[in-house]
Scaffold this motif. Structure first.
Motif, PDB file in Angstrom:
ATOM      1  N   ARG A   1      32.004  11.980 -14.155  1.00  0.00           N
ATOM      2  CA  ARG A   1      31.775  10.789 -14.989  1.00  0.00           C
ATOM      3  C   ARG A   1      33.098  10.269 -15.543  1.00  0.00           C
ATOM      4  O   ARG A   1      33.822  10.986 -16.222  1.00  0.00           O
ATOM      5  CB  ARG A   1      30.836  11.114 -16.141  1.00  0.00           C
ATOM      6  CG  ARG A   1      29.500  11.652 -15.719  1.00  0.00           C
ATOM      7  CD  ARG A   1      28.644  12.018 -16.910  1.00  0.00           C
ATOM      8  NE  ARG A   1      27.723  10.947 -17.253  1.00  0.00           N
ATOM      9  CZ  ARG A   1      26.793  11.046 -18.205  1.00  0.00           C
ATOM     10  NH1 ARG A   1      26.691  12.147 -18.930  1.00  0.00           N
ATOM     11  NH2 ARG A   1      25.986  10.038 -18.446  1.00  0.00           N
TER      12      ARG A   1
ATOM     13  N   GLY B   1      33.104   3.947 -17.586  1.00  0.00           N
ATOM     14  CA  GLY B   1      32.691   2.840 -16.730  1.00  0.00           C
ATOM     15  C   GLY B   1      31.819   3.243 -15.557  1.00  0.00           C
ATOM     16  O   GLY B   1      31.297   2.378 -14.843  1.00  0.00           O
ATOM     17  N   SER B   2      31.623   4.547 -15.311  1.00  0.00           N
ATOM     18  CA  SER B   2      30.680   4.967 -14.264  1.00  0.00           C
ATOM     19  C   SER B   2      29.284   4.478 -14.644  1.00  0.00           C
ATOM     20  O   SER B   2      28.885   4.571 -15.806  1.00  0.00           O
ATOM     21  CB  SER B   2      30.665   6.494 -14.126  1.00  0.00           C
ATOM     22  OG  SER B   2      31.900   6.987 -13.673  1.00  0.00           O
ATOM     23  N   ASN B   3      28.539   3.962 -13.677  1.00  0.00           N
ATOM     24  CA  ASN B   3      27.178   3.511 -13.998  1.00  0.00           C
ATOM     25  C   ASN B   3      26.135   3.913 -12.959  1.00  0.00           C
ATOM     26  O   ASN B   3      24.988   3.497 -13.050  1.00  0.00           O
ATOM     27  CB  ASN B   3      27.132   2.001 -14.245  1.00  0.00           C
ATOM     28  CG  ASN B   3      27.477   1.175 -13.019  1.00  0.00           C
ATOM     29  OD1 ASN B   3      27.497   1.671 -11.895  1.00  0.00           O
ATOM     30  ND2 ASN B   3      27.761  -0.101 -13.237  1.00  0.00           N
ATOM     31  N   CYS B   4      26.544   4.723 -11.984  1.00  0.00           N
ATOM     32  CA  CYS B   4      25.584   5.215 -10.990  1.00  0.00           C
ATOM     33  C   CYS B   4      25.439   6.728 -11.073  1.00  0.00           C
ATOM     34  O   CYS B   4      24.868   7.351 -10.183  1.00  0.00           O
ATOM     35  CB  CYS B   4      26.018   4.814  -9.583  1.00  0.00           C
ATOM     36  SG  CYS B   4      26.090   3.038  -9.326  1.00  0.00           S
ATOM     37  N   ASP B   5      25.962   7.293 -12.165  1.00  0.00           N
ATOM     38  CA  ASP B   5      25.932   8.744 -12.317  1.00  0.00           C
ATOM     39  C   ASP B   5      24.511   9.274 -12.464  1.00  0.00           C
ATOM     40  O   ASP B   5      24.140  10.283 -11.860  1.00  0.00           O
ATOM     41  CB  ASP B   5      26.809   9.188 -13.490  1.00  0.00           C
ATOM     42  CG  ASP B   5      26.665   8.294 -14.713  1.00  0.00           C
ATOM     43  OD1 ASP B   5      26.013   7.237 -14.636  1.00  0.00           O
ATOM     44  OD2 ASP B   5      27.217   8.649 -15.774  1.00  0.00           O
ATOM     45  N   TRP B   6      23.690   8.579 -13.269  1.00  0.00           N
ATOM     46  CA  TRP B   6      22.313   9.033 -13.438  1.00  0.00           C
ATOM     47  C   TRP B   6      21.498   8.848 -12.162  1.00  0.00           C
ATOM     48  O   TRP B   6      20.610   9.653 -11.860  1.00  0.00           O
ATOM     49  CB  TRP B   6      21.646   8.299 -14.602  1.00  0.00           C
ATOM     50  CG  TRP B   6      21.984   8.883 -15.940  1.00  0.00           C
ATOM     51  CD1 TRP B   6      22.824   8.379 -16.884  1.00  0.00           C
ATOM     52  CD2 TRP B   6      21.497  10.125 -16.477  1.00  0.00           C
ATOM     53  NE1 TRP B   6      22.893   9.211 -17.974  1.00  0.00           N
ATOM     54  CE2 TRP B   6      22.083  10.282 -17.760  1.00  0.00           C
ATOM     55  CE3 TRP B   6      20.631  11.109 -16.000  1.00  0.00           C
ATOM     56  CZ2 TRP B   6      21.826  11.395 -18.559  1.00  0.00           C
ATOM     57  CZ3 TRP B   6      20.375  12.212 -16.803  1.00  0.00           C
ATOM     58  CH2 TRP B   6      20.960  12.351 -18.063  1.00  0.00           C
ATOM     59  N   ASP B   7      21.792   7.801 -11.397  1.00  0.00           N
ATOM     60  CA  ASP B   7      21.093   7.598 -10.122  1.00  0.00           C
ATOM     61  C   ASP B   7      21.298   8.815  -9.218  1.00  0.00           C
ATOM     62  O   ASP B   7      20.356   9.323  -8.612  1.00  0.00           O
ATOM     63  CB  ASP B   7      21.620   6.349  -9.417  1.00  0.00           C
ATOM     64  CG  ASP B   7      21.500   5.093 -10.258  1.00  0.00           C
ATOM     65  OD1 ASP B   7      20.674   4.236  -9.909  1.00  0.00           O
ATOM     66  OD2 ASP B   7      22.232   4.975 -11.257  1.00  0.00           O
TER      67      ASP B   7
ATOM     68  N   GLY C   1      30.419   2.393  -9.969  1.00  0.00           N
ATOM     69  CA  GLY C   1      30.589   1.813 -11.298  1.00  0.00           C
ATOM     70  C   GLY C   1      31.887   1.041 -11.357  1.00  0.00           C
ATOM     71  O   GLY C   1      32.353   0.480 -10.355  1.00  0.00           O
TER      72      GLY C   1
ATOM     73  N   SER D   1      35.143   2.264 -13.021  1.00  0.00           N
ATOM     74  CA  SER D   1      35.949   3.193 -13.800  1.00  0.00           C
ATOM     75  C   SER D   1      37.140   2.471 -14.432  1.00  0.00           C
ATOM     76  O   SER D   1      37.859   1.730 -13.766  1.00  0.00           O
ATOM     77  CB  SER D   1      36.433   4.353 -12.915  1.00  0.00           C
ATOM     78  OG  SER D   1      37.192   3.881 -11.825  1.00  0.00           O
TER      79      SER D   1
END
Length: 224
Positions: free
Chosen positions: A7, A10-16, A51, A53
């Protein structure tokens, strides 16, 4: 075995990624903060999510490559262990020189977000063994800097070593030779612009992406 999802700010696909690994493949994902200096000892694979970063300042992935955790990610990759970078993760891996080439602004200078038909060019990698050679698959793309570029000598090397794993059927960003995803020469590091984590459930429009995750998870389990 644990699967480390890195992570960055700015990461935004980590939960996906986390949900696909946990709920679809029933393995144990863990988040690893970019400020850490070492990966946990029992990590089976590293995933670098999409995302923006560091807000994509300077150049996509250019700042993230200097994050403390990347030193150990390089060590991990150097030991032949699997590393997967998706979208911004692909950009970070090229900036860190774990993969050849680089990602530039889309040729039309506009953000592209759409379902994308892809061709499987090499199904003999740890990340693609659940696909058929030459198969057409669907995964979404969502990026502004997905125009893969390398010089002619590098492109020839990619072809000679069968490092091109995925290509676009209709090029959305200007990538050289329609390249959508590649592996390193050893085959244990993959970067790709399409989002397989967004194509891993029927409710999201298809499960072609799930097979990419199945490929390296099952490959790791066979090596236990």
């Amino acid at each position: 075995m644990k699967y480390a999802v890195i992570r960055f700010p700015g990461s935004n696909c980590d939960w996906d990624m986390f949900y696909v690994l946990r709920d679809q493949l029933h393995v144990e994902p863990i988040f690893v903060d970019y400020r850490e200096t070492e990966l946990p000892e029992d990590v089976a694979a590293v995933l670098v999510p999409g995302g923006f970063s560091y807000g994509d300042y300077l150049r996509s992935g250019a700042i993230a490559r200097f994050a403390p955790i990347m030193t150990d990610v390089k060590r991990f990759a150097g030991e032949g262990k699997p590393v997967l970078g998706i979208c911004n993760g692909f950009q970070i891996l090229t900036e860190a020189r774990l993969l050849p080439g680089g990602l530039r602004k889309n040729q039309h200078l506009e953000f592209v977000c759409q379902q994308q038909e892809l061709f499987v060019q090499n199904n003999q990698t740890a990340f693609s063994n659940q696909f058929e050679q030459g198969e057409k698959v669907m995964m979404p793309v969502a990026h502004g800097d997905g125009n893969y570029y390398c010089d002619e000598a590098t492109l020839q090397q990619l072809k000679d070593n069968h490092q091109i794993v995925l290509t676009y059927s209709e090029n959305p960003n200007g990538s050289i030779d329609d390249i959508a995803g590649i592996v390193n020469e050893q085959g244990n590091v993959m970067g790709m612009m399409p989002h397989p984590e967004r194509a891993s459930e029927d409710i999201l429009g298809g499960t072609d992406g799930l097979r990419l995750f199945q490929s390296f998870v099952e490959n790791q389990q066979l090596q236990k």
